[in-house]
Design an enzyme around this catalytic site. Structure first.
Site, short mmCIF file in Angstrom:
data_model
loop_
_atom_site.label_atom_id
_atom_site.label_comp_id
_atom_site.label_asym_id
_atom_site.label_seq_id
_atom_site.Cartn_x
_atom_site.Cartn_y
_atom_site.Cartn_z
N ARG A 1 0.85 -1.19 0.00
CA ARG A 1 0.00 0.00 0.00
C ARG A 1 0.89 1.24 0.00
NH1 ARG A 1 -3.42 -2.87 -1.50
NH2 ARG A 1 -5.51 -3.20 -0.65
N GLU B 1 -3.28 7.54 -4.42
CA GLU B 1 -3.80 7.00 -5.69
C GLU B 1 -5.10 7.68 -6.07
OE1 GLU B 1 -3.90 2.74 -5.98
OE2 GLU B 1 -1.88 2.55 -5.21
N HIS C 1 -0.67 -0.01 -9.66
CA HIS C 1 -1.35 -0.97 -8.76
C HIS C 1 -1.85 -2.20 -9.54
CE1 HIS C 1 -3.53 -1.05 -4.63
NE2 HIS C 1 -3.23 -2.27 -5.01
C1 DGY Z 1 -5.34 -6.23 -2.81
O1 DGY Z 1 -6.03 -7.21 -3.09
O2 DGY Z 1 -5.33 -5.74 -1.68
C2 DGY Z 1 -4.47 -5.67 -3.89
O3 DGY Z 1 -3.89 -4.47 -3.56
C3 DGY Z 1 -5.23 -5.55 -5.20
O4 DGY Z 1 -5.37 -6.79 -5.67
#
Ligand code: DGY
Length: 325
Positions: free
Chosen positions: A239, A268, A287
């Site tokens: 993240r 984002e 992402h």
């Molecule tokens: C998640 O699943 O948390 C990813 O960041 C996106 O697939």
């Protein structure tokens, strides 16, 4: 049967799965992220919401949608949802763990290699027709990956899948940090459990695989970059807010670390412009950790199964807030 709102365009076959079970389904059949007021308007009166990681499900949202029984997030991370607030209101929250582990680990490793071997730079150079013949000191001489020290921050499912790739495929020396020691991983992949400081000081590559929580937000900032190796490359497919991106760009420009491969951004969908200015040893992707057709389909199917179970009053396989039942 209960009404369900799906916050973004998803595969038709899973919408059909819901309809076959007798559910009424309304879909925001576009890639537009709905502003929260609009998401509330669409979800109000419905019992189920299938949402994505960039839909904010907080107290305000939950209070405005009192009929909601299940929030099914199509992601393993659920930092977009106030789980305690959902539990207090009797709303089941689910996620999609497991099905994206290998795909995300593949991407994180690809990023690591792309930054080390300067693939995007070399690609741009080739397309721009700048290649004038092989030479020893080519402009895109990178650094080796095999045999180097890899620091894994967070040895959960994805961290372990990275350790497997690094150990079995690249003979890397693995050190890791986590909230708990993982003896099985140590035996299988020769990984060594160390403190965060040792990760910073000894790693030539660091890859982040922790969830975003108040404890991990800003985990990598100016002070941490000062302690890192000047030949280190930092990879983040977890993240964005775990890293202070302005501090990262500054540290790379000041040669405190060599580069970075970033798949998730602090704000984002904005891509940090200071990072984007740096060409060498920096790779940026939007992402796409779980973005293979197969995996995205598995994620949505899992989210739909969670929804169907929850609305039937059964415990969904991937419930996050068991205490709600
Ligand atoms: C998640 O699943 O948390 C990813 O960041 C996106 O697939």
């Amino acid at each position: 049967m209960a009404d369900i709102f799906v916050s973004r365009r998803i595969f038709q076959e899973v919408i059909d799965m819901l309809k076959e079970k007798g559910h009424d389904v309304e879909v925001n059949d576009s890639s537009r992220i709905l502003p929260q007021e609009e998401l509330i308007e669409k979800t109000r009166g419905k019992e189920g919401l299938i949402c994505l990681l960039n839909d904010t499900i907080d107290e305000k949202f939950l209070d405005a949608c009192p009929d909601l029984k299940v929030v099914s997030n199509v992601a393993v991370g659920y930092d977009n949802i106030d789980v305690d607030a959902a539990t207090d209101r009797g709303v089941i929250v689910t996620n999609t763990p497991g099905v994206l582990t290998d795909t995300t680990a593949d991407l994180a490793f690809t990023l690591l290699m792309s930054a080390a071997r300067r693939i995007p730079e070399a690609d741009r150079y080739s397309r721009e027709d700048k290649y004038e013949g092989w030479e020893l000191m080519q402009p895109h001489v990178g650094v080796d990956v095999y045999g180097k020290t890899l620091g894994i921050v967070g040895m959960g499912r994805i961290g372990q899948a990275i350790a497997k790739r690094a150990h079995k495929g690249f003979d890397m020396n693995i050190i890791y940090t986590d909230i708990e020691r993982r003896k099985g991983v140590e035996e299988e992949f020769g990984a060594k459990y160390v403190g965060f400081d040792e990760i910073l000081k000894k790693s030539q590559f660091i890859t982040i695989h922790v969830p975003l929580t108040p404890e991990t937000e800003g985990m990598f900032g100016g002070e941490e970059f000062e302690r890192m190796n000047d030949d280190a490359i930092l990879v983040n497919a977890a993240r964005g807010p775990i890293i202070d991106e302005d501090a990262l760009a500054k540290a790379i420009k000041n040669d405190q670390l060599r580069g970075a491969a970033i798949d998730t951004f602090e704000d984002e969908p904005d891509v940090n412009s200071k990072l984007a200015e740096i060409e060498e040893f920096v790779v940026l992707t939007p992402h796409i950790g779980s973005a293979s057709l197969e995996t995205r389909l598995k994620m949505v199917k899992m989210a739909v199964e969670n929804m169907i179970a929850g609305l039937k009053g059964k415990e969904p396989r991937n419930i996050i807030n068991e205490g709600v039942l």
